[in-house]
Motif scaffolding. Structure first.
Motif, short mmCIF file in Angstrom:
data_model
loop_
_atom_site.label_atom_id
_atom_site.label_comp_id
_atom_site.label_asym_id
_atom_site.label_seq_id
_atom_site.Cartn_x
_atom_site.Cartn_y
_atom_site.Cartn_z
N LYS A 129 44.04 18.02 -23.41
CA LYS A 129 43.53 18.87 -24.48
C LYS A 129 43.96 18.34 -25.85
CE LYS A 129 42.93 23.18 -21.92
NZ LYS A 129 43.33 24.61 -21.79
N SER A 130 45.19 17.81 -25.92
CA SER A 130 45.65 17.26 -27.20
C SER A 130 44.87 16.02 -27.58
CB SER A 130 47.15 16.93 -27.11
OG SER A 130 47.37 15.84 -26.23
N LEU A 131 44.27 15.34 -26.60
CA LEU A 131 43.46 14.14 -26.86
C LEU A 131 41.97 14.46 -26.95
CD1 LEU A 131 45.23 11.63 -24.41
CD2 LEU A 131 45.41 11.68 -26.90
N GLY A 132 41.63 15.73 -26.82
CA GLY A 132 40.24 16.13 -26.91
C GLY A 132 39.44 15.84 -25.65
N LEU A 133 40.11 15.80 -24.51
CA LEU A 133 39.45 15.49 -23.24
C LEU A 133 39.33 16.74 -22.38
CD1 LEU A 133 41.33 12.19 -22.32
CD2 LEU A 133 39.18 12.43 -23.58
N VAL A 134 38.23 16.83 -21.64
CA VAL A 134 38.03 17.91 -20.68
C VAL A 134 38.65 17.48 -19.35
CG1 VAL A 134 36.32 19.31 -19.46
CG2 VAL A 134 35.90 18.60 -21.83
N VAL A 135 39.21 18.45 -18.60
CA VAL A 135 39.84 18.16 -17.32
C VAL A 135 39.05 18.82 -16.20
CG1 VAL A 135 41.90 18.40 -15.90
CG2 VAL A 135 42.12 17.95 -18.34
N ILE A 136 38.79 18.05 -15.15
CA ILE A 136 38.17 18.59 -13.94
C ILE A 136 39.05 18.22 -12.75
CG2 ILE A 136 36.68 16.55 -13.73
CD1 ILE A 136 34.60 18.36 -12.37
N ALA A 137 39.31 19.17 -11.87
CA ALA A 137 40.16 18.94 -10.70
C ALA A 137 39.29 18.67 -9.48
CB ALA A 137 41.05 20.14 -10.46
N GLU A 138 39.67 17.66 -8.70
CA GLU A 138 38.93 17.31 -7.48
C GLU A 138 39.62 17.89 -6.25
OE1 GLU A 138 36.87 13.14 -7.82
OE2 GLU A 138 38.99 12.91 -8.31
N GLY A 139 38.84 18.05 -5.19
CA GLY A 139 39.41 18.43 -3.90
C GLY A 139 39.84 19.88 -3.79
N VAL A 140 39.22 20.78 -4.54
CA VAL A 140 39.56 22.21 -4.46
C VAL A 140 38.91 22.79 -3.21
CG1 VAL A 140 39.48 24.43 -5.62
CG2 VAL A 140 39.70 22.32 -6.96
N GLU A 141 39.73 23.32 -2.32
CA GLU A 141 39.22 23.80 -1.03
C GLU A 141 39.52 25.27 -0.76
OE1 GLU A 141 40.54 21.21 2.06
OE2 GLU A 141 39.54 19.44 1.23
N CYS A 142 40.36 25.90 -1.56
CA CYS A 142 40.69 27.31 -1.30
C CYS A 142 40.88 28.05 -2.61
CB CYS A 142 41.93 27.43 -0.42
SG CYS A 142 43.44 26.86 -1.23
N VAL A 143 40.83 29.40 -2.51
CA VAL A 143 40.94 30.25 -3.69
C VAL A 143 42.32 30.11 -4.33
CG1 VAL A 143 40.92 32.64 -4.50
CG2 VAL A 143 39.23 31.86 -2.83
N GLY A 144 43.36 29.90 -3.51
CA GLY A 144 44.71 29.76 -4.05
C GLY A 144 44.81 28.58 -5.00
N GLN A 145 44.21 27.48 -4.63
CA GLN A 145 44.20 26.31 -5.50
C GLN A 145 43.42 26.61 -6.78
OE1 GLN A 145 42.39 23.52 -2.82
NE2 GLN A 145 44.33 22.93 -1.86
N GLU A 146 42.30 27.29 -6.63
CA GLU A 146 41.49 27.64 -7.79
C GLU A 146 42.27 28.50 -8.77
OE1 GLU A 146 36.98 29.20 -8.22
OE2 GLU A 146 38.38 30.69 -7.41
N GLU A 147 42.96 29.51 -8.26
CA GLU A 147 43.72 30.41 -9.13
C GLU A 147 44.84 29.67 -9.84
OE1 GLU A 147 44.92 33.39 -6.38
OE2 GLU A 147 43.04 34.55 -6.54
N ALA A 148 45.49 28.74 -9.13
CA ALA A 148 46.57 27.96 -9.75
C ALA A 148 46.02 27.10 -10.89
CB ALA A 148 47.27 27.10 -8.71
N LEU A 149 44.84 26.51 -10.68
CA LEU A 149 44.23 25.66 -11.71
C LEU A 149 43.83 26.49 -12.94
CD1 LEU A 149 42.04 23.41 -9.40
CD2 LEU A 149 43.93 22.63 -10.83
N ILE A 150 43.30 27.66 -12.70
CA ILE A 150 42.93 28.53 -13.82
C ILE A 150 44.17 28.91 -14.63
CG2 ILE A 150 42.03 30.81 -14.42
CD1 ILE A 150 40.12 30.56 -12.01
N ALA A 151 45.26 29.22 -13.93
CA ALA A 151 46.50 29.59 -14.61
C ALA A 151 47.05 28.45 -15.46
CB ALA A 151 47.53 30.04 -13.59
N LEU A 152 46.78 27.22 -15.04
CA LEU A 152 47.29 26.05 -15.77
C LEU A 152 46.35 25.60 -16.89
CD1 LEU A 152 48.58 24.00 -12.70
CD2 LEU A 152 50.00 25.04 -14.48
#
Length: 566
Positions: A511-534
């Motif tokens: 974000k400090s470099l003006g880049l968007v981040v996308i996470a690969e390999g998301v397979e469960c809701v728990g991972q999704e929630e952790a990514l949203i929190a971060l």
């Protein structure tokens, strides 16, 4: 005296005058082996004056060890009336009056006068010719950069070693050499090769024959060797010799090597077979990440033959319409709406059915058709994205993975520009995906090409981020728009603090470099929630959909797209 006799004497006088003034040494001797004619060129060539030479045995121009054989040959010619070497040019060693040998080219002739045999010789110094020949032989068998024996010398020595009995061949390839070449320049790369050659020579000592095979490949031959301990010891010596840094261009350069090992006669009974076996073993060692030694096993040959068959079939796969693009959804984590897809190559093989990338992609990347297939992927993906827009999906971002050869090519910009124009697709709808390993190998070409494309609005995503060793530096060097966090960091993000901390740091930095981040390999809701929190913005993985064909994307997401418009 009749006219014919006068003419004959005139011709003979002119002939003797021509020989006397010739730059070629001319010598005549009778059947008694004594010199009767010795021209000025012979004086210069052999160092004997006319007075010293005439009346002496012809063998004075030969080294003493050859004189008996010469005398016997001349006596045989007198006896039989035929000289075996008459009419031929031969190279031999001659003897100078000052007591040294030198090479000459000698043309011998024999004729009869009044029934008596006479012998003549025309002789030229060929010292320069032999020196040039030795130079050519040296060039043919010596690598000029490292002064090591070259490929030709290795093959000759290897053939002799195989005939003599058991022997071992170690093939070496430097790990990271291309990065040194690209970052510090080819002259520094040449210095590195020369330094490595000296270290390998020291490591092999009197045990091995070291040669440069080509590029950054070297070989060590252990003749008359069947001792596993000596093989291991030699490999250890090689690794140890490259542990300390090499000082080049004011920098400490570290380099490592991979080693492939083949043993004769088990792994080959000819030079070509053993070289092939060692090369396959080396390829296996490189595929393990480098810095390893690997012995040849027969399974490598089977794998090589399988890869060769696939490589040949890949050449016709595009023409036969066997390639397909499948698409995996990329969603916004805020509402799971479709924001993009990643185009993934599949091969519908006529005999093996639908092949996943792991079955052929490495072979395709090294194939001569890689760039052509890459062009097709860009065009097909742009065509699909344009068709989706007409079917109501809106401006969906299309992610396309680039092959290494495309980054090396000067054609990439024109290929992308043509595909966008042909299908009426906005540049911001296309995103080119690159990996760190790809750009590290081709940094001098890829950065310029990608920067030019970014000025059009084409996105550039850095795939598998965090799995390499120079990612932070590359973030500033390359014109990136998006980071793709590798699935290895996502897998346990909801189970421990370690991976979560890494992902959080990447998101903050991006974000400090003006880049968007996308996470690969998301397979469960728990991972999704952790990514949203971060603070991660986008995701891709089986939780949102597996790779599917283009019509399935339309069926699944068109209603969502219409609702968003309304």
């Amino acid at each position: 005296m009749n006219r014919a006799r006068i003419d004959s004497h005139w011709v003979q006088d002119r002939y003797e005058q021509m020989l006397a003034n010739s730059a070629t040494a001319a010598i005549c001797a009778g059947q008694d082996n004594l010199i009767i004619s010795w021209n000025s060129a012979a004086v210069t060539l052999f160092g004997y004056s006319v007075d010293q030479a005439v009346g002496m045995p012809l063998s004075i121009i030969m080294p003493e060890r050859h004189r008996a054989a010469h005398d016997a040959g001349l006596a045989r010619a007198v006896r039989t009336g035929k000289a075996r070497l008459a009419g031929q040019a031969v190279e031999m060693l001659a003897w100078h009056a000052d007591g040294y040998e030198f090479p000459v080219d000698l043309s011998l002739s024999m004729w009869f006068e009044a029934g008596r045999p006479m012998f003549g010789a025309l002789i030229r110094d060929v010292t320069d010719r032999q020196r040039a020949r030795r130079r050519l032989e040296h060039l043919a068998h010596c690598d000029m950069l490292t002064s090591l024996p070259n490929r030709n010398a290795l093959q000759a020595r290897l053939s002799d070693a195989i005939k003599a009995g058991a022997c071992v061949l170690l093939m070496l390839d430097l790990d990271g050499f291309k990065h040194v070449n690209d970052s510090l320049g080819h002259s520094v790369g040449d210095e590195l090769l020369a330094s490595v050659a000296r270290r390998l020579n020291d490591a092999a000592g009197d045990v091995g024959f070291v040669a440069r095979f080509g590029g950054d490949e070297f070989a060590i031959l252990l003749p008359d060797c069947a001792d596993p301990c000596l093989i291991e010891q030699t490999a250890d010596w090689v690794f140890a010799s490259l542990q300390s840094p090499i000082e080049l261009a004011g920098q400490s350069v570290f380099v490592n090597t991979s080693i492939g090992i083949a043993i004769s006669p088990k792994d080959g009974t000819s030079a070509d077979q053993l070289l092939s076996s060692a090369d396959l073993a080396l390829y296996s060692a490189k595929s393990e990440g480098g810095g390893a030694r690997t012995f040849f096993v027969r399974a490598m040959q089977s794998r090589s033959e399988h890869d060769l068959r696939l490589s040949m079939e890949l050449r016709s796969a595009l023409a036969n319409g066997e390639f397909e693009l499948w698409y995996q959804p990329q969603v916004s984590l805020a509402d799971r709406s479709l924001v993009g897809v990643e185009a993934l190559l599949r091969w519908r093989h006529p005999r093996h059915g639908l092949l996943q990338p792991h079955a052929f992609i490495d072979i395709l990347e090294r194939s001569v058709v890689a760039e052509i297939v890459g062009d097709w992927i860009i065009n097909e993906a742009c065509s699909t994205a344009a068709a989706w827009r007409l079917e109501g999906l809106g401006r969906i971002r299309m992610g396309v993975n680039l092959f290494p050869v495309q980054l090396r090519s000067a054609r990439l910009f024109e290929v992308v520009l043509d595909a966008l124009a042909r299908h009426g697709l906005g540049a911001d709808q296309l995103e080119l995906e690159i990996t760190e390993n790809t750009v590290l190998r081709h940094s001098s070409h890829s950065a310029k090409a990608l920067r030019k494309l970014k000025t059009l609005g084409v996105g550039v995503a850095f795939d598998d981020f965090g799995t390499g060793f120079a990612s932070l530096g590359l973030l500033q060097k390359y014109p990136l728009t998006r980071l793709k966090i590798d699935r290895s960091f996502v897998a346990c993000i909801d189970q421990g603090a370690g991976d979560a901390a890494i992902v959080g740091a990447v998101v903050c930095m991006a974000k400090s470099l003006g880049l968007v981040v996308i996470a690969e390999g998301v397979e469960c809701v728990g991972q999704e929630e952790a990514l949203i929190a971060l603070g991660c913005e986008e995701a891709q993985g089986y939780l949102y959909g597996r790779p599917v064909q283009a019509p399935d994307i339309v069926r699944q997401y068109r209603p969502v797209a219409k609702l968003a418009v309304s």
